[in-house]
Design a protein around this motif. Structure first.
Motif, PDB file in Angstrom:
ATOM      1  N   THR A 152      23.378 131.898 -13.821  1.00  0.00           N
ATOM      2  CA  THR A 152      23.507 133.465 -14.303  1.00  0.00           C
ATOM      3  C   THR A 152      24.555 134.107 -13.426  1.00  0.00           C
ATOM      4  O   THR A 152      25.389 134.884 -14.012  1.00  0.00           O
ATOM      5  CB  THR A 152      22.204 134.195 -14.120  1.00  0.00           C
ATOM      6  OG1 THR A 152      21.299 133.495 -14.919  1.00  0.00           O
ATOM      7  CG2 THR A 152      22.507 135.596 -14.798  1.00  0.00           C
ATOM      8  N   ASN A 153      24.638 133.999 -12.239  1.00  0.00           N
ATOM      9  CA  ASN A 153      25.449 134.629 -11.264  1.00  0.00           C
ATOM     10  C   ASN A 153      27.080 133.930 -11.763  1.00  0.00           C
ATOM     11  O   ASN A 153      27.872 134.732 -11.748  1.00  0.00           O
ATOM     12  CB  ASN A 153      25.106 134.528  -9.838  1.00  0.00           C
ATOM     13  CG  ASN A 153      23.954 135.321  -9.260  1.00  0.00           C
ATOM     14  OD1 ASN A 153      23.657 136.095 -10.135  1.00  0.00           O
ATOM     15  ND2 ASN A 153      23.552 134.854  -8.153  1.00  0.00           N
ATOM     16  N   ALA A 178      32.136 134.475 -14.135  1.00  0.00           N
ATOM     17  CA  ALA A 178      33.158 133.791 -14.949  1.00  0.00           C
ATOM     18  C   ALA A 178      33.682 134.596 -15.917  1.00  0.00           C
ATOM     19  O   ALA A 178      34.726 134.746 -16.472  1.00  0.00           O
ATOM     20  CB  ALA A 178      32.581 132.363 -15.655  1.00  0.00           C
ATOM     21  N   LEU A 179      32.648 135.147 -16.639  1.00  0.00           N
ATOM     22  CA  LEU A 179      33.056 136.261 -17.769  1.00  0.00           C
ATOM     23  C   LEU A 179      33.854 137.498 -17.322  1.00  0.00           C
ATOM     24  O   LEU A 179      34.884 137.809 -17.871  1.00  0.00           O
ATOM     25  CB  LEU A 179      31.711 136.795 -18.538  1.00  0.00           C
ATOM     26  CG  LEU A 179      31.834 137.751 -19.856  1.00  0.00           C
ATOM     27  CD1 LEU A 179      32.616 137.194 -21.064  1.00  0.00           C
ATOM     28  CD2 LEU A 179      30.517 138.248 -20.380  1.00  0.00           C
ATOM     29  N   ALA A 180      33.394 138.121 -16.328  1.00  0.00           N
ATOM     30  CA  ALA A 180      34.156 139.150 -15.409  1.00  0.00           C
ATOM     31  C   ALA A 180      35.616 138.545 -15.251  1.00  0.00           C
ATOM     32  O   ALA A 180      36.494 139.406 -15.554  1.00  0.00           O
ATOM     33  CB  ALA A 180      33.659 139.504 -14.436  1.00  0.00           C
ATOM     34  N   ALA A 193      42.404 138.789 -18.998  1.00  0.00           N
ATOM     35  CA  ALA A 193      42.678 139.307 -20.559  1.00  0.00           C
ATOM     36  C   ALA A 193      43.343 140.743 -20.501  1.00  0.00           C
ATOM     37  O   ALA A 193      44.262 140.916 -21.131  1.00  0.00           O
ATOM     38  CB  ALA A 193      41.547 139.018 -21.362  1.00  0.00           C
ATOM     39  N   VAL A 194      42.578 141.486 -19.992  1.00  0.00           N
ATOM     40  CA  VAL A 194      42.933 143.021 -20.064  1.00  0.00           C
ATOM     41  C   VAL A 194      43.386 143.670 -18.575  1.00  0.00           C
ATOM     42  O   VAL A 194      43.782 144.750 -18.838  1.00  0.00           O
ATOM     43  CB  VAL A 194      41.805 143.615 -20.682  1.00  0.00           C
ATOM     44  CG1 VAL A 194      41.456 142.923 -21.969  1.00  0.00           C
ATOM     45  CG2 VAL A 194      40.743 143.867 -19.556  1.00  0.00           C
ATOM     46  N   GLY A 195      43.087 143.095 -17.590  1.00  0.00           N
ATOM     47  CA  GLY A 195      43.438 143.638 -16.284  1.00  0.00           C
ATOM     48  C   GLY A 195      42.274 144.086 -15.726  1.00  0.00           C
ATOM     49  O   GLY A 195      41.412 144.502 -16.602  1.00  0.00           O
ATOM     50  N   TRP A 196      42.273 144.142 -14.344  1.00  0.00           N
ATOM     51  CA  TRP A 196      40.943 144.501 -13.819  1.00  0.00           C
ATOM     52  C   TRP A 196      40.612 145.855 -14.095  1.00  0.00           C
ATOM     53  O   TRP A 196      39.625 146.440 -14.029  1.00  0.00           O
ATOM     54  CB  TRP A 196      40.952 144.017 -12.328  1.00  0.00           C
ATOM     55  CG  TRP A 196      41.815 144.754 -11.554  1.00  0.00           C
ATOM     56  CD1 TRP A 196      43.019 144.850 -11.240  1.00  0.00           C
ATOM     57  CD2 TRP A 196      41.475 146.242 -10.731  1.00  0.00           C
ATOM     58  NE1 TRP A 196      43.542 145.664  -9.992  1.00  0.00           N
ATOM     59  CE2 TRP A 196      42.693 146.669 -10.116  1.00  0.00           C
ATOM     60  CE3 TRP A 196      40.426 147.009 -10.843  1.00  0.00           C
ATOM     61  CZ2 TRP A 196      42.744 147.883  -9.414  1.00  0.00           C
ATOM     62  CZ3 TRP A 196      40.436 148.101  -9.940  1.00  0.00           C
ATOM     63  CH2 TRP A 196      41.510 148.486  -9.270  1.00  0.00           C
TER      64      TRP A 196
END
Length: 340
Positions: free
Chosen positions: A186-187, A192-194, A200-203
């Protein structure tokens, strides 16, 4: 009718609703995850227009995140699919979105269902609740600690941040290998998703979108759980007098929400039905309630009346109701007169 007899009767009454429907479950996955993805993308595109618009979109997305948690919750009970593996896979994936490790949460939540309202078995998967006698007997620092914990700003502000971001990242001391592995998976999934979204969009955009979704959905989730068990005439008993049926019907609220909020919260307001039988999928809870007059004895808590629950902090075993801290002074005076 005896408690055991009534329990057998209720089990028979609930049995027809304890079967998940594959088409209903798949449709709920679609009507929850698809708009969530679209809204997240819409929130990103809106950043170039107005951050107020982004926040408005994030608010709706947060409602869908609560709905994702209800799917996760049903998977933990094994009620979303008939197939155990399907529940574990979807539950683990939904847990990544809601920052909740599937196996760890399933374990603690099972204890909550088995001990709800039992004064001798508190402490796992519940809101810290003291009796008036216990509170009065505490030393000053511990009383202050309890008051701080029960402060709404702490409980609903820092609470979700601590639980979902920090506490759920670690395993329980006695966790078995499968549970530990699931927490690590889960972690990794969350990270990975973050990372993917940041790439993709910048932090900065990721934080501006995800932070309000996380905060609003976390507060909403904490509030729902709180209202489900912290209402004035709730149910708490010592182990020798405790009843599973009474704890479900009287210690779990019927939170009668407006239809739109009921949809976002996956019917979890019918919490007395859910505690009677966790095997009933969320999409059958309302029908179960409406079809059976026997289950309609629970006094509904409305959106307006639920705000009163913020005053309830300690359980009075004599009055059989939750009271506010202001009651302590009156209780001490009555106790002194009684012992004089």
């Amino acid at each position: 009718m005896t408690i055991s007899g009534s329990f057998k009767y209720l089990r028979k009454l609930l049995a027809p609703y304890e079967r998940s429907s594959l088409p209903r479950s798949v449709w709920q996955l679609f009507n929850t995850f698809a708009p969530l993805i679209l809204l997240w993308y819409g929130a990103y595109r809106s950043l170039s227009v107005s951050y107020l618009l982004t926040l408005a979109i994030a608010l709706v997305a947060a409602g869908l995140m609560v709905r994702v948690f209800i799917i996760f919750h049903d998977c933990c009970h094994g009620s979303f699919f008939t197939n155990r593996t399907a529940n574990e896979i979807i539950g683990t994936l939904a847990g990544m979105l809601t920052f909740s490790p599937f196996r760890r949460w399933r374990s603690s939540h099972a204890v909550h269902h088995a001990t709800n309202g039992n004064l001798d078995r508190r402490g796992t998967g519940d809101i810290w609740t003291l009796t008036v006698d216990e509170y009065v007997a505490l030393p000053l620092l511990k009383r202050i600690g309890y008051r701080v914990y029960r402060n709404p700003l702490i409980l609903f502000g820092l609470g979700p941040i601590y639980v979902f971001l920090i506490d759920y990242r670690f395993n329980r001391k006695k966790a078995k290998t499968a549970e530990r592995l699931n927490t690590h998976i889960t972690n990794l999934g969350i990270a990975a998703l973050a990372a993917l979204l940041c790439e993709a969009v910048g932090w900065q955009a990721f934080v501006l979108i995800q932070a309000p979704i996380f905060l609003v959905s976390g507060v909403a989730g904490f509030w729902l759980f709180y209202v489900q068990h912290q209402f004035e005439h709730s149910y708490f008993e010592k182990d020798e007098n405790w009843s599973y049926v009474d704890a479900a019907l009287h210690g779990s609220s019927f939170y009668k929400l407006p239809k739109i909020l009921q949809w976002f919260s996956g019917n979890i307001g019918y919490h007395h039905i859910h505690h009677l039988s966790p095997r009933v999928p969320n999409y059958y809870l309302e029908r179960t309630h409406d079809d059976n007059a026997t289950l309609q004895s629970a006094r509904p808590v409305t959106l307006w009346s639920s705000l009163k629950s913020l005053r309830f902090r300690i359980w009075d075993e004599h009055r059989k109701q939750l009271m506010g801290f202001g009651y302590v002074k009156q209780y001490k005076a009555e106790h002194m007169r009684g012992s004089a």
